[in-house]
Design an enzyme around this catalytic site. Structure first.
Site, short mmCIF file in Angstrom:
data_model
loop_
_atom_site.label_atom_id
_atom_site.label_comp_id
_atom_site.label_asym_id
_atom_site.label_seq_id
_atom_site.Cartn_x
_atom_site.Cartn_y
_atom_site.Cartn_z
N TYR A 25 0.34 15.58 -10.80
CA TYR A 25 -0.10 14.18 -11.02
C TYR A 25 0.64 13.59 -12.22
CZ TYR A 25 -3.11 10.20 -12.12
OH TYR A 25 -3.57 8.94 -12.41
N LYS A 65 3.38 10.43 -12.38
CA LYS A 65 3.23 9.22 -13.20
C LYS A 65 4.40 9.10 -14.20
CE LYS A 65 -0.50 7.65 -11.25
NZ LYS A 65 -0.53 6.39 -10.51
N VAL A 117 -10.49 4.23 -16.60
CA VAL A 117 -11.15 3.05 -16.00
C VAL A 117 -12.25 3.61 -15.10
CG1 VAL A 117 -10.85 1.10 -14.41
CG2 VAL A 117 -9.03 1.64 -16.04
N ASP A 135 -2.17 6.07 6.12
CA ASP A 135 -2.43 7.22 5.23
C ASP A 135 -1.11 7.59 4.55
OD1 ASP A 135 -2.95 9.54 3.94
OD2 ASP A 135 -3.91 10.56 5.63
N VAL A 160 0.75 -8.05 -2.01
CA VAL A 160 0.45 -6.81 -1.29
C VAL A 160 -0.14 -5.81 -2.28
CG1 VAL A 160 1.51 -4.83 -0.09
CG2 VAL A 160 2.31 -7.16 0.38
N SER A 194 -14.05 4.48 -12.05
CA SER A 194 -13.63 4.50 -10.63
C SER A 194 -13.98 5.85 -10.01
CB SER A 194 -12.12 4.27 -10.50
OG SER A 194 -11.41 5.47 -10.70
N ASN A 200 -0.47 0.45 -6.28
CA ASN A 200 -1.67 0.96 -6.95
C ASN A 200 -2.12 2.32 -6.41
OD1 ASN A 200 -4.51 0.64 -8.28
ND2 ASN A 200 -4.92 0.91 -6.08
N1 LIG Z 1 -9.28 5.19 -12.84
C1 LIG Z 1 -8.60 5.67 -13.85
O1 LIG Z 1 -9.17 6.08 -14.89
C2 LIG Z 1 -7.10 5.68 -13.79
C3 LIG Z 1 -6.41 6.09 -14.94
C4 LIG Z 1 -5.02 6.10 -14.91
C5 LIG Z 1 -4.35 5.69 -13.77
N2 LIG Z 1 -5.05 5.31 -12.67
C6 LIG Z 1 -4.30 4.92 -11.48
O2 LIG Z 1 -4.84 3.75 -10.92
C7 LIG Z 1 -4.62 3.74 -9.52
C8 LIG Z 1 -5.91 3.41 -8.80
O3 LIG Z 1 -6.87 4.39 -9.11
P1 LIG Z 1 -8.45 4.18 -8.92
O4 LIG Z 1 -9.06 4.89 -10.05
O5 LIG Z 1 -8.75 2.76 -8.68
O6 LIG Z 1 -8.66 5.02 -7.57
P2 LIG Z 1 -9.84 5.00 -6.49
O7 LIG Z 1 -11.01 4.23 -6.99
O8 LIG Z 1 -10.02 6.42 -6.08
O9 LIG Z 1 -9.21 4.17 -5.27
C9 LIG Z 1 -8.13 4.71 -4.56
C10 LIG Z 1 -7.73 3.76 -3.44
O10 LIG Z 1 -6.61 4.32 -2.77
C11 LIG Z 1 -6.89 4.46 -1.38
N3 LIG Z 1 -6.28 5.69 -0.93
C12 LIG Z 1 -6.53 6.94 -1.40
N4 LIG Z 1 -5.78 7.83 -0.74
C13 LIG Z 1 -5.04 7.13 0.14
C14 LIG Z 1 -4.07 7.51 1.10
N5 LIG Z 1 -3.73 8.78 1.33
N6 LIG Z 1 -3.49 6.54 1.86
C15 LIG Z 1 -3.84 5.25 1.69
N7 LIG Z 1 -4.74 4.83 0.78
C16 LIG Z 1 -5.34 5.77 0.02
C17 LIG Z 1 -8.41 4.46 -1.28
O11 LIG Z 1 -8.87 3.87 -0.08
P3 LIG Z 1 -9.18 4.67 1.28
O12 LIG Z 1 -10.13 5.75 0.92
O13 LIG Z 1 -9.73 3.61 2.17
O14 LIG Z 1 -7.87 5.14 1.76
C18 LIG Z 1 -8.80 3.53 -2.42
O15 LIG Z 1 -8.71 2.20 -1.99
C19 LIG Z 1 -4.03 5.11 -9.18
O16 LIG Z 1 -2.65 5.01 -9.05
C20 LIG Z 1 -4.38 5.96 -10.37
O17 LIG Z 1 -3.48 7.03 -10.56
C21 LIG Z 1 -6.41 5.29 -12.66
#
Ligand SMILES: NC(=O)c1ccc[n+]([C@@H]2O[C@H](COP(=O)([O-])OP(=O)(O)OC[C@H]3O[C@@H](n4cnc5c(N)ncnc54)[C@H](OP(=O)(O)O)[C@@H]3O)[C@@H](O)[C@H]2O)c1
Length: 340
Positions: free
Chosen positions: A218, A222, A251, A124, A70, A253, A151
């Site tokens: 935030y 974490k 990362v 959501d 999941v 994103s 995630n």
């Molecule tokens: N990227 C980085 O540099 C980084 C660094 C440290 C930690 N992280 C952590 O990594 C994880 C993933 O981050 P990411 O960078 O991959 O984010 P992302 O690209 O923004 O993707 C976020 C995902 O979460 C879904 N989502 C967002 N809000 C939602 C909600 N209210 N309900 C259900 N689904 C929701 C979005 O899909 P929908 O829009 O379809 O809902 C999307 O699939 C997070 O926990 C983040 O804190 C990321």
């Protein structure tokens, strides 16, 4: 005071202490050697784990045997990659995010590439709605879930002082980053424990390991993930269920707003490949049970920052960095507004 008492302050060369007080000198040299070896050995262990030690095989968690993984927040970025790569390892995949269209697109991509089943569920997480969680639980019932990737995560549009945050935004961050993790884990953990098999990956952030001003809630969410994951790791020892805090720095994103990969910011694909290959190996999180910092530059950064950065200096440094990011984000928004 006799001249004898002030002499230690006056040694011209460190070697003088050895000739005049050999026992004191040798003891100090030995102590220095021990401290230095401890730090060098620690760095060597971090490097060996990061570059050489393989992780626990995913077969241990039922890969290729009909088990389900999941992934929350699975339509973009890191979550999408977990869904794809876990399917590639042979797991059936259940993905949950808000947007049904994006979920269906990811599910079709997975089924087009791999011989596994998929299920999608729109939810959501920001609303923390009990009925929505009941619907999720119903959708999950009957599946043998052995892997959960917590995630989904939300941060601010740009770094902002707490005093200026909208309360609704802070509440959404708590609901998505903390409550969803607690609620989904509560749904799936009992069966993992009774089945003596499970892997829970909580996607953490460096900002959970040290406070990041201007991202206060935030960061706090974490930090929660870090403490909670380590408690679960300890409580579940010997049950066959492994919990890992995946300590993530930058990362590429939407969330990070980083578009191009670099030494410190890999693509989600490269990042997730590294994580899945290093399950159970702390790398840069050495000494923090149940935590892992597997990507090489993040690993070395974690070792350096946790071990050597003065905390007060770090707070100020991050605050200034975030002020600068905010200034640039505002300038960009103004530029875009003028172009429209
Ligand atoms: N990227 C980085 O540099 C980084 C660094 C440290 C930690 N992280 C952590 O990594 C994880 C993933 O981050 P990411 O960078 O991959 O984010 P992302 O690209 O923004 O993707 C976020 C995902 O979460 C879904 N989502 C967002 N809000 C939602 C909600 N209210 N309900 C259900 N689904 C929701 C979005 O899909 P929908 O829009 O379809 O809902 C999307 O699939 C997070 O926990 C983040 O804190 C990321």
């Amino acid at each position: 005071m006799s001249s004898h008492h002030i002499r230690p302050m006056l040694y011209a060369r460190p070697a003088d202490i050895l000739t005049e007080h050999p026992i004191v000198g040798l003891s100090l040299a030995a102590l220095g050697g021990i401290v230095l070896s401890f730090h060098v050995l620690r760095l060597v262990r971090v490097l060996v784990q990061t570059y050489l030690v393989p992780g626990v095989s995913l077969k241990k968690f039922g890969a290729g045997k009909g088990a389900w993984a999941v992934v929350t927040g699975a339509t973009d970025g890191i979550g999408r990659e977990f869904a794809l790569q876990l399917a590639g390892k042979g797991f059936n995949v259940f993905i949950a995010s808000r947007s049904a269209d994006k979920l269906n697109a990811v599910a079709s991509e997975i089924e087009g590439k791999y011989n596994v089943k998929t299920k999608t569920h729109s939810i959501d997480f920001s609303s923390n709605d009990t009925e929505a969680y009941k619907a999720l639980e119903t959708a999950l019932s009957g599946l043998e879930v052995t892997v959960l990737v917590n995630n989904v995560g939300k941060s601010y549009e740009m770094p902002t002082n707490f005093v200026e945050h909208a309360l609704e935004e802070d509440e959404a961050i708590v609901a998505i980053n903390i409550l969803s993790v607690i609620r989904v884990t509560k749904m799936l953990l009992p069966a993992m424990v009774s089945g003596k098999k499970g892997l829970i990956l909580n996607i953490g952030s460096f900002s959970g390991a040290f406070p990041s001003p201007m991202l206060s809630v935030y960061t706090g969410s974490k930090s929660f993930l870090q403490s909670w994951s380590q408690c679960l790791t300890t409580e579940l020892a010997g049950t066959g269920v492994r919990v890992e805090l995946v300590n993530t720095y930058f990362v590429v994103s939407n969330l990070s707003k980083i578009r191009r990969p670099s030494i410190i910011a890999p693509t989600a694909k490269a990042y997730v490949r590294t994580v899945l290959g290093k399950i159970g190996v702390p790398c840069g999180s050495l000494g923090r049970p149940g935590a892992m910092t597997p990507f090489w530059s993040h690993s070395i950064g974690d070792w350096l920052v946790q071990g050597y950065a003065p905390k007060g200096w770090l707070l100020g440094y991050i605050n200034n960095m975030h002020k600068d990011i905010r200034r640039r984000a505002i300038r960009k928004a103004e530029r875009l507004a003028k172009q429209q």
